[in-house]
Motif scaffolding. Structure first.
Motif, PDB file in Angstrom:
ATOM      1  N   HIS A   1      34.014  -3.496  35.601  1.00  0.00           N
ATOM      2  CA  HIS A   1      32.584  -3.759  35.803  1.00  0.00           C
ATOM      3  C   HIS A   1      32.015  -4.506  34.597  1.00  0.00           C
ATOM      4  O   HIS A   1      32.584  -4.420  33.499  1.00  0.00           O
ATOM      5  CB  HIS A   1      31.855  -2.425  36.016  1.00  0.00           C
ATOM      6  CG  HIS A   1      32.460  -1.631  37.136  1.00  0.00           C
ATOM      7  ND1 HIS A   1      33.095  -0.420  36.931  1.00  0.00           N
ATOM      8  CD2 HIS A   1      32.571  -1.928  38.457  1.00  0.00           C
ATOM      9  CE1 HIS A   1      33.571   0.012  38.101  1.00  0.00           C
ATOM     10  NE2 HIS A   1      33.267  -0.879  39.040  1.00  0.00           N
TER      11      HIS A   1
ATOM     12  N   HIS B   1      38.367   0.810  38.511  1.00  0.00           N
ATOM     13  CA  HIS B   1      39.104   0.941  37.238  1.00  0.00           C
ATOM     14  C   HIS B   1      40.607   1.054  37.538  1.00  0.00           C
ATOM     15  O   HIS B   1      41.432   0.431  36.881  1.00  0.00           O
ATOM     16  CB  HIS B   1      38.662   2.182  36.465  1.00  0.00           C
ATOM     17  CG  HIS B   1      37.243   2.132  35.961  1.00  0.00           C
ATOM     18  ND1 HIS B   1      36.700   3.117  35.171  1.00  0.00           N
ATOM     19  CD2 HIS B   1      36.249   1.226  36.144  1.00  0.00           C
ATOM     20  CE1 HIS B   1      35.439   2.813  34.881  1.00  0.00           C
ATOM     21  NE2 HIS B   1      35.145   1.673  35.470  1.00  0.00           N
TER      22      HIS B   1
ATOM     23  N   ASP C   1      31.962  -2.637  31.195  1.00  0.00           N
ATOM     24  CA  ASP C   1      33.140  -1.903  30.699  1.00  0.00           C
ATOM     25  C   ASP C   1      33.721  -2.472  29.398  1.00  0.00           C
ATOM     26  O   ASP C   1      34.075  -1.688  28.504  1.00  0.00           O
ATOM     27  CB  ASP C   1      34.248  -1.855  31.770  1.00  0.00           C
ATOM     28  CG  ASP C   1      33.919  -0.899  32.913  1.00  0.00           C
ATOM     29  OD1 ASP C   1      33.259   0.131  32.666  1.00  0.00           O
ATOM     30  OD2 ASP C   1      34.316  -1.189  34.061  1.00  0.00           O
TER      31      ASP C   1
HETATM   32 ZN    ZN Z   1      33.370   0.628  35.081  1.00  0.00          ZN
END
Ligand code: ZN
Length: 270
Positions: A11, A116, A14
């Motif tokens: 994302h 993830h 991150d």
């Molecule tokens: Zn994330």
């Protein structure tokens, strides 16, 4: 040619959250740093969504990266919909062959979030293949498999994160918080809503930064406390003064992180 670091997150926030402090140190050491998000983040909000949110999050990611002199890339794949398909593997391979990273950082395979997990899977799938000429023969392969490191997480099964490299980010904590603060939609809106503390968010800009600094300090200190033994193993008694750290674990599918490579890639640890 300067060393190239690629932080691959699922994302848009991150990379900053997991490696933003070390990112600052790499830029200061003259390295090129690129933050790549595998998804466009378009479901990461309770009031906004779709294209408008994707554009907002891309702008936040660009702002955070440019704050420290890094580059930012966001793949246009829906949040929550990333899959470890051949198409996505090839997309990532092309990115790796274009950027030619010396070091890749990304998630581990065991994580609560499917994006993830599949980001980690795609990174695994691209390691080695990135050097194979007949995998995407029209895109020049890398001659060397990059070194791959995992970023920290708190998951315990099948085995907890094991730090191989620990970086003291105390001296760059302010810059790390500033990068996180660029992700307004997350740190001041979605995450507080999602965890039920939205009433705590101050409205003034400076007050928000102060609030976020306190919150993140606590979070980073908790993570660092978990690695205390390992930090003292690496740094000896000097490790006692490290309050906030970012830690990385070696992925076996990349090139080995020899002591010599570690000195080259983490010159600020010497
Ligand atoms: Zn994330």
């Amino acid at each position: 040619m300067s060393k190239r670091i690629l932080v691959i997150g699922a994302h848009p926030d991150d990379p900053e959250v997991t490696a933003g402090g070390t990112g600052v140190l790499w830029v200061r050491a003259g390295f090129q740093v690129r933050y790549l998000s595998m998804t466009n983040g378009d479901t990461g909000h309770h009031l906004q969504g779709g294209g408008i949110l994707a554009l907002r999050r891309q702008a936040e990611a660009h702002a955070a990266a440019s704050l420290i002199g890094a580059e930012s890339r966001v793949f246009d794949i829906h949040n929550g919909a990333l899959l470890p398909t051949l198409e996505n593997r090839e997309r990532l391979l092309q990115e790796l062959r274009e950027y030619q990273p010396d070091l890749i950082l990304s998630h581990r395979l065991w994580d609560y979030h499917p994006d993830h997990r599949y980001t980690a899977q795609l990174v695994h799938d691209c390691a080695f293949s990135v050097t194979v000429p007949n995998v995407l023969p029209l895109t020049k392969p890398l001659r060397k498999n990059p070194i791959v490191l995992y970023v920290q997480d708190r998951f315990q099964k099948p085995y907890p994160f094991q730090p191989d490299v620990v970086v003291d980010i105390g001296p760059v904590l302010k810059e790390k918080v500033a990068q996180c603060a660029c992700h307004e939609s997350q740190f001041f809106e979605w995450l507080p809503y999602s965890a039920g503390y939205e009433g705590e968010i101050p409205s003034g800009k400076e007050e928000r930064i102060a609030w976020l600094t306190d919150r993140l300090k606590e979070r980073f200190a908790t993570a660092t406390a978990r690695w205390r033994d390992r930090i003292e193993e690496i740094y000896g008694t000097n490790g006692k003064s490290i309050e906030y750290a970012e830690a990385f674990e070696v992925c076996e599918y990349g090139s080995p992180l020899t002591p010599e490579k570690q000195r080259e890639l983490f010159p600020f640890l010497a």
